[in-house]
Write a protein that holds these residues in place. Structure first.
Motif, short mmCIF file in Angstrom:
data_model
loop_
_atom_site.label_atom_id
_atom_site.label_comp_id
_atom_site.label_asym_id
_atom_site.label_seq_id
_atom_site.Cartn_x
_atom_site.Cartn_y
_atom_site.Cartn_z
N ARG A 113 71.94 -30.25 -52.42
CA ARG A 113 72.48 -29.13 -53.22
C ARG A 113 72.72 -29.57 -54.64
N ARG A 114 73.36 -30.72 -54.81
CA ARG A 114 73.65 -31.19 -56.17
C ARG A 114 72.36 -31.42 -56.96
N ALA A 115 71.37 -31.99 -56.29
CA ALA A 115 70.10 -32.25 -56.97
C ALA A 115 69.40 -30.95 -57.34
N VAL A 116 69.41 -29.99 -56.42
CA VAL A 116 68.74 -28.71 -56.68
C VAL A 116 69.43 -27.96 -57.81
N VAL A 117 70.75 -27.90 -57.77
CA VAL A 117 71.48 -27.19 -58.82
C VAL A 117 71.24 -27.84 -60.18
N GLY A 118 71.27 -29.16 -60.22
CA GLY A 118 70.99 -29.85 -61.48
C GLY A 118 69.60 -29.54 -62.01
N ALA A 119 68.62 -29.54 -61.12
CA ALA A 119 67.25 -29.24 -61.55
C ALA A 119 67.12 -27.79 -62.02
N LEU A 120 67.80 -26.87 -61.35
CA LEU A 120 67.74 -25.46 -61.75
C LEU A 120 68.40 -25.24 -63.10
N VAL A 121 69.48 -25.92 -63.37
CA VAL A 121 70.14 -25.79 -64.67
C VAL A 121 69.21 -26.29 -65.79
N VAL A 122 68.51 -27.38 -65.53
CA VAL A 122 67.52 -27.88 -66.51
C VAL A 122 66.42 -26.86 -66.72
N GLU A 123 65.96 -26.23 -65.63
CA GLU A 123 64.91 -25.21 -65.74
C GLU A 123 65.41 -24.00 -66.52
N VAL A 124 66.66 -23.62 -66.30
CA VAL A 124 67.24 -22.50 -67.05
C VAL A 124 67.24 -22.81 -68.54
N ARG A 125 67.61 -24.03 -68.89
CA ARG A 125 67.62 -24.42 -70.31
C ARG A 125 66.20 -24.29 -70.90
N LYS A 126 65.17 -24.72 -70.14
CA LYS A 126 63.80 -24.63 -70.63
C LYS A 126 63.37 -23.17 -70.80
N LEU A 127 63.71 -22.33 -69.81
CA LEU A 127 63.33 -20.92 -69.90
C LEU A 127 64.01 -20.25 -71.09
N ALA A 128 65.26 -20.57 -71.31
CA ALA A 128 65.98 -19.99 -72.45
C ALA A 128 65.37 -20.44 -73.77
N ALA A 129 64.95 -21.69 -73.83
CA ALA A 129 64.34 -22.20 -75.08
C ALA A 129 63.04 -21.48 -75.38
N ALA A 130 62.36 -20.98 -74.35
CA ALA A 130 61.09 -20.26 -74.56
C ALA A 130 61.30 -18.81 -74.96
N GLU A 131 62.53 -18.29 -74.82
CA GLU A 131 62.82 -16.91 -75.20
C GLU A 131 63.18 -16.86 -76.68
N PRO A 132 62.48 -16.03 -77.47
CA PRO A 132 62.74 -16.02 -78.93
C PRO A 132 64.13 -15.52 -79.30
N ASP A 133 64.72 -14.63 -78.50
CA ASP A 133 66.01 -14.06 -78.85
C ASP A 133 67.16 -14.65 -78.06
N ALA A 134 66.94 -15.78 -77.39
CA ALA A 134 68.01 -16.41 -76.61
C ALA A 134 69.01 -17.09 -77.54
N PRO A 135 70.26 -17.25 -77.09
CA PRO A 135 71.23 -18.00 -77.90
C PRO A 135 70.79 -19.44 -78.09
N PRO A 136 71.33 -20.12 -79.10
CA PRO A 136 71.01 -21.54 -79.29
C PRO A 136 71.40 -22.36 -78.06
N ALA A 137 70.73 -23.50 -77.90
CA ALA A 137 70.98 -24.34 -76.71
C ALA A 137 72.44 -24.74 -76.61
N GLY A 138 73.09 -24.99 -77.74
CA GLY A 138 74.49 -25.41 -77.69
C GLY A 138 75.45 -24.32 -77.28
N ARG A 139 75.00 -23.05 -77.30
CA ARG A 139 75.87 -21.93 -76.95
C ARG A 139 75.53 -21.32 -75.61
N LEU A 140 74.61 -21.92 -74.88
CA LEU A 140 74.26 -21.39 -73.56
C LEU A 140 75.39 -21.68 -72.57
N PRO A 141 75.85 -20.68 -71.81
CA PRO A 141 76.92 -20.91 -70.83
C PRO A 141 76.38 -21.54 -69.55
N LEU A 142 75.90 -22.76 -69.68
CA LEU A 142 75.28 -23.42 -68.53
C LEU A 142 76.29 -23.77 -67.45
#
Length: 327
Positions: free
Chosen positions: A96-125
């Motif tokens: 579970r810990r490994a999967v959640v960590g990997a999913l959070v990393v994937e969320v960060r990547k998906l957000a970075a690909a969105e032009p209107d997403a908040p900056p990485a430092g302001r994402l409520p990860l």
């Protein structure tokens, strides 16, 4: 009519929250223009998700296979919790810990690909991670995550275990004892010392379970602290970057203002010189016109004088001719 398509709803929930209402209202208007009142009503009832919920929805819509793995692992983990199978529970908890960590990393990547997403430092990860952890303990939350229509982040107060009154520490010794119990003689009598020993062992197991829960709580807090430290480092780096950009932009603005002031001063000088030139031109035009009138008048006067001279000469000729005739 069947209502909005799954693709349309997913497209809306992929839209960043600050543009969700406008996109939804446009879809409602389009459905009304098409005469589909049912779809328009159902679309109008869709609510804007929070940023954290949007990130989870983005993950579910963009990477459904990862979320399906999460749901499958959550089912297995809840089954192990109900059956109180210690080794399996520990194994699944690590997964579970490994999967959640990997999913959070994937969320960060998906957000970075969105032009209107908040900056990485302001994402409520942290909220995203809490929601994914809650999906492991609550089947309803897991289903909402899988559907990609989450409206707000959620969390789970426990640590993925059953309530404390039902806790027991399952070890290899317990399994051996359970295997040995059928070998005891059915008619064996248990005295009070043995009953007291069992009570002591139960109390010891409860105490061990309590200590395990406390260790898990400390480990969870330490993990959250590490996550927050990473987020703080990212936030500070982002702050330093944008402050540097602000300083550079301010300097460029100041330089641009100085250049503009110089150009405006030059334009003002040119305007003044133009006004002077226009006045000089106007005076020159007036002088030319006056000169033209004077030339015309002089020419007319010269013509008149010339005519008078010619008339006088004619008269003198006539007079001379008359005198000669008289002689």
């Amino acid at each position: 009519m069947p209502g909005p398509s799954t693709e349309l709803v997913q497209q809306l929930y992929r839209t960043p929250p600050d543009r969700f209402v406008a996109a939804r209202d446009a879809a409602v208007a389009e459905a009304r223009r098409a005469g589909d009142a049912t779809t328009a009503r159902q679309l109008a009832r869709l609510r804007r998700p929070t940023v954290a919920a949007w990130l989870v929805n983005l993950l579910a819509i963009s990477r459904p296979e990862l979320v399906a793995d999460l749901v499958q692992l959550a089912d297995a983990l809840r089954t192990a919790q109900r059956e109180l199978r210690g080794p399996r529970l520990r194994e699944l908890s690590a997964q579970r810990r490994a999967v959640v960590g990997a999913l959070v990393v994937e969320v960060r990547k998906l957000a970075a690909a969105e032009p209107d997403a908040p900056p990485a430092g302001r994402l409520p990860l942290a909220e995203v991670e809490a929601t994914l952890n809650a999906a492991f303990s609550d089947a309803e939350v897991a289903e909402q995550v899988r559907a990609g229509r989450l409206l707000r982040a959620t969390s789970y107060a426990g640590f993925g275990e059953v309530p404390r009154p039902q806790l027991r520490l399952v070890t290899g010794d317990d399994e051996e004892q359970q295997e040995e119990r059928p070998a005891r003689r059915p008619g064996a009598q248990r005295g009070r010392p043995e009953a007291a020993s069992r009570t002591d062992r139960a109390a010891e197991r409860a105490e061990q379970a309590e200590r395990a829960a406390q260790r898990a709580a400390r480990a969870e807090r330490a993990r959250q602290r590490r996550t927050l430290d990473r987020e703080m480092a990212l936030a500070r780096a982002d702050q330093e970057r944008v402050e540097a950009e602000l300083t550079e932009a301010t300097a460029q603005e100041r330089d641009g203002a100085a250049v503009l002031d110089g150009i405006e001063a030059e334009l003002a000088e040119l305007e003044r010189r133009r006004a002077v030139a226009e006045q000089d031109l106007s005076r020159a035009k007036l002088a030319r016109r006056a000169a033209e009138r004077a030339v015309t008048s002089a020419r007319r006067r010269a013509g008149e004088v010339e005519a008078a001279i010619e008339a006088l000469a004619a008269e003198e000729g006539d007079a001379d001719a008359g005198v000669g005739a008289a002689d």
